[in-house]
Design a protein around this motif. Structure first.
Motif, PDB file in Angstrom:
ATOM      1  N   GLU A  25       0.741  -1.270   0.136  1.00 19.67           N
ATOM      2  CA  GLU A  25      -0.172  -0.158  -0.301  1.00 19.67           C
ATOM      3  C   GLU A  25       0.740   1.236  -0.096  1.00 19.67           C
ATOM      4  O   GLU A  25       0.172   2.101  -0.416  1.00 19.67           O
ATOM      5  CB  GLU A  25      -1.060  -0.415   1.257  1.00 19.67           C
ATOM      6  CG  GLU A  25      -2.095  -1.023   1.102  1.00 19.67           C
ATOM      7  CD  GLU A  25      -3.188  -1.341   1.958  1.00 19.67           C
ATOM      8  OE1 GLU A  25      -4.104  -1.904   1.716  1.00 19.67           O
ATOM      9  OE2 GLU A  25      -2.770  -0.443   3.585  1.00 19.67           O
ATOM     10  N   ALA A  29       0.558   3.821  -3.332  1.00 20.00           N
ATOM     11  CA  ALA A  29       0.914   5.301  -2.704  1.00 20.00           C
ATOM     12  C   ALA A  29       1.879   6.149  -3.089  1.00 20.00           C
ATOM     13  O   ALA A  29       1.655   7.442  -3.912  1.00 20.00           O
ATOM     14  CB  ALA A  29       0.534   5.342  -1.830  1.00 20.00           C
ATOM     15  N   ALA A  54      -8.443   3.500  -3.916  1.00 23.58           N
ATOM     16  CA  ALA A  54      -6.776   4.675  -3.280  1.00 23.58           C
ATOM     17  C   ALA A  54      -6.125   5.406  -4.713  1.00 23.58           C
ATOM     18  O   ALA A  54      -5.581   6.125  -3.981  1.00 23.58           O
ATOM     19  CB  ALA A  54      -5.806   3.550  -2.230  1.00 23.58           C
ATOM     20  N   GLY A  56      -4.194   3.769  -6.742  1.00 26.45           N
ATOM     21  CA  GLY A  56      -2.876   3.481  -7.166  1.00 26.45           C
ATOM     22  C   GLY A  56      -3.157   2.124  -7.933  1.00 26.45           C
ATOM     23  O   GLY A  56      -4.382   1.881  -8.794  1.00 26.45           O
TER      24      GLY A  56
END
Length: 262
Positions: A25, A29, A54, A56
């Protein structure tokens, strides 16, 4: 500071939970394409969904790190889909606690296969693809504070993590001699809130059917007085993966709240 690994392709083994998920993650990010591998397919898919939601980029592959043919398949798939590999986080690992007098040879070999053979195979099969781009790369092998000092009831685990530490230094020198621009470092987490404590916890709390109280353990043993989280390790991995650590290779990054200093 965003985009610290923008456009890089990162392979994270054991990326479906715990430290591996945190690393996937974090790297995504910061702009990397996260290739997540694990045996926990449902959880791996959930990580991909979370990363994509998110904003990505990520995808998942089922992967047994002890299987050399599986490694060949994973690297071939990355080459076919992305054309390159820039970052390898050799994170997949297991912990088996208990007295060495009671450990079976089967458990010893299983732990060694995942924690040490898996790292060896990852390095062996990833370096050739990293060299294709000519841009170097970063290999980050997940060790442990158990790879720096001995712990009662964790002899097998310590053996594998200590092996990862010195293997890392040797490969760092091999890559440096080859002038291929690939840096190789190890990370050594301390008391981090992850699922591995469900098994390693037997070493500190024999006979218990649940993970030990990390808050109590940390208050007693960690100078900072608190446990760590996967994000704490992921922040270190991000730094090692980025150009900010361009002059760092063959080193161990200890992230343990001062545990090994006391």
């Amino acid at each position: 500071m965003a985009g610290r690994v923008q456009g890089k392709v990162a392979l994270i083994t054991g990326g479906a939970s715990g430290i591996g998920r945190g690393c996937a993650e974090k790297l995504a990010a910061e702009g990397a394409i996260a290739v997540i591998t694990d045996l926990q397919d449902d959880m791996g898919a959930q990580v991909v969904t979370a990363i994509v939601k998110a904003g990505g980029r990520a995808w998942y592959l089922h992967h047994d790190v002890t299987d050399e043919a599986a490694w060949e398949g994973v690297i071939a798939e990355i080459k076919a889909r992305e054309g390159r590999l820039d970052i390898l986080v050799n994170n997949a690992g297991i912990g088996i606690g208990g007295s060495i007098l009671e450990m079976t040879l089967e458990d010893w070999r299983r732990q060694t296969a995942v924690n040490l053979d898996g790292v060896f195979l990852g390095v062996k099969h990833s370096i050739p693809l990293m060299r294709v781009s000519g841009d170097g790369g970063s290999i980050i092998n997940m060790s442990s504070v158990a790879g720096l000092k001995g712990s009662a009831m964790l002899a097998g685990y310590c053996a594998t993590k200590g092996g990862v530490r010195l293997f890392t230094k040797s490969i760092a020198m091999e890559c440096a001699n080859a002038k291929d621009g690939i840096r190789v470092n190890s990370v050594h987490p301390g008391l981090i809130e992850t699922p591995i404590w469900l098994t390693v916890g037997q070493a500190v709390n024999p006979g218990a059917n649940e993970a030990p109280d990390l808050d109590a353990m940390s208050a007693m043993a960690v100078p900072l007085g608190v446990k760590g989280w996967p994000e704490d390790i992921a922040n270190g991995v991000l730094w090692l993966a980025s150009a900010e650590s361009r002059y760092v290779t063959g080193q161990e990054l200890v992230i343990d709240g001062g545990l090994t200093v006391r």
